[in-house]
Design an enzyme around this catalytic site. Sequence first.
Site, PDB file in Angstrom:
ATOM      1  CG  ASP A 106      -0.246  -0.212   2.538  1.00  0.00           C
ATOM      2  OD1 ASP A 106       0.761  -0.952   2.577  1.00  0.00           O
ATOM      3  OD2 ASP A 106      -0.686   0.366   3.547  1.00  0.00           O
ATOM      4  CD  GLU A 173       3.449  -1.063   7.428  1.00  0.00           C
ATOM      5  OE1 GLU A 173       3.674  -1.010   8.653  1.00  0.00           O
ATOM      6  OE2 GLU A 173       3.530  -0.072   6.707  1.00  0.00           O
ATOM      7  CD  GLU A 174       2.351   3.180   5.479  1.00  0.00           C
ATOM      8  OE1 GLU A 174       2.349   3.495   6.688  1.00  0.00           O
ATOM      9  OE2 GLU A 174       3.368   3.200   4.775  1.00  0.00           O
TER      10      GLU A 174
HETATM   11 ZN    ZN Z   1       4.798   3.671   6.376  1.00  0.00          ZN
HETATM   12 ZN    ZN Z   2       6.294   1.122   5.378  1.00  0.00          ZN
END
Ligand code: ZN
Ligand code: ZN
Length: 440
Positions: A106, A173-174
């Site tokens: 992402d 992931e963010e």
């Molecule tokens: Zn990040």
């Molecule tokens: Zn990252």
Amino acid sequence: MSRTTPALLSGFLLLAVSTAAQTNPANWKTPSAEQVNAIYPEVESLYLDLHRTPELAMHEQQTAAKLAERMRALGYEVTTGVGGTGIVAVLKNGKGPTVLLRTDMDALPIEEATGLPYASHVVVKSDSGTSIPVMHACGHDIHMSSWIGTAKLMATNRDRWQGTLILIGQPAEETGEGAPAMIKDGLLTRFPKPDFALAIHDSANQPVGQVGFVPGYAFAAADSVDITIYGRGGHGGRPQSTIDPVVIAARTVLALQTIVSRETNPLDPVVITVGTIHGGTKNSIIPDEVKLQLTVRTYKPEVEKRVLASIERVAKGEAMAGNAPKEPLVKVTHAANAMYNDPELTRRLVATLRGVLGQGNVVEIEPTMVFEDFAEFNLAGIPSADFLVGAVEPGKFAAAQQSGAPLPQLHSSTWAPDYAPTIKEAITVETTELLELLKH
Ligand SMILES: [Zn+2]
Ligand SMILES: [Zn+2]
């Protein structure tokens, strides 16, 4: 630190190594610079394409499709749509351990300001119709391209290792949602269960050529806390007939900091940041309520629990002291668990990487209070290690060290990794680690 000298030197060394490797495949610890260079052009075109076409968390449809197509072409057995847009690519190669290597996919809601010819100009519309610019400002495009390069080297050198490879493309992931979503969707049960899990992240604080590691806790647990403080609104010129929630909020913000400075063992890292404070509409009106939004970072679960309880206690206590008409509303959302690098696995990989990259190029670095949902694999009982790959052009890094000027950081609109050598280094790190864990 110069990149040119080690690269030249390693060219000579690797020539000798690759001759030995031909006679005894077990000695093949890393691909040669020639092998990495040979696959690099297609990896680079993927990087430039991914950088120009970033997608936000849980919207990585096109990104995942590009990765899945390439993995199928390399002979991996690919499953898509795992935990949202996640992909799982399996390559079975005889008896041996099962090793998972993760890339995240992402990007971030940031307008790119690097001015680079391959900069992103992507703007998407939110559900409510607002325009959101999108940028790969955390380097997940570096991770994906390196991961494809590694996938190719592993697939084309199957005689050099034994076991099962599980390469995953992870969404979100963010936001910390991706790894839990993939695990919930059967990542560890529908596919061979990994004995080890690996990841890398690019680093804006290290020069290209340097690899960083942290044995033990490396990234923090994160919780979002939303507090609504209630008062009784009225005329700004007649405060005596109101209960002012702005004053209660101001006291609360300051009192929260004493949780860190007065209640916490100084050797236990804790961050409490009040990121937003919203209340009121005009100078002369005392509002009915004020909203605070906090992020809380900790390492140890017991510290996290205590700090969250303290936040609630302080918010309620300040509301009571300010004679608020009712208790504040405190809503805690757990965003991510603390990431722990398995110390034994980390030490094993450090020893191997030092043998390949040079003793001084693999360095222990300090933990930080950002979060990383790769934490989920170690928590699921799989020894895990996440290494940081330096991505700053060495000349710029040295100049910044000298002048003290801050370097652009991850999540900044000006973050521009020195991508070509960073990707090559990342491929070398990943393949070296995989070959160590999957050796004959
Ligand atoms: Zn990040
Ligand atoms: Zn990252």
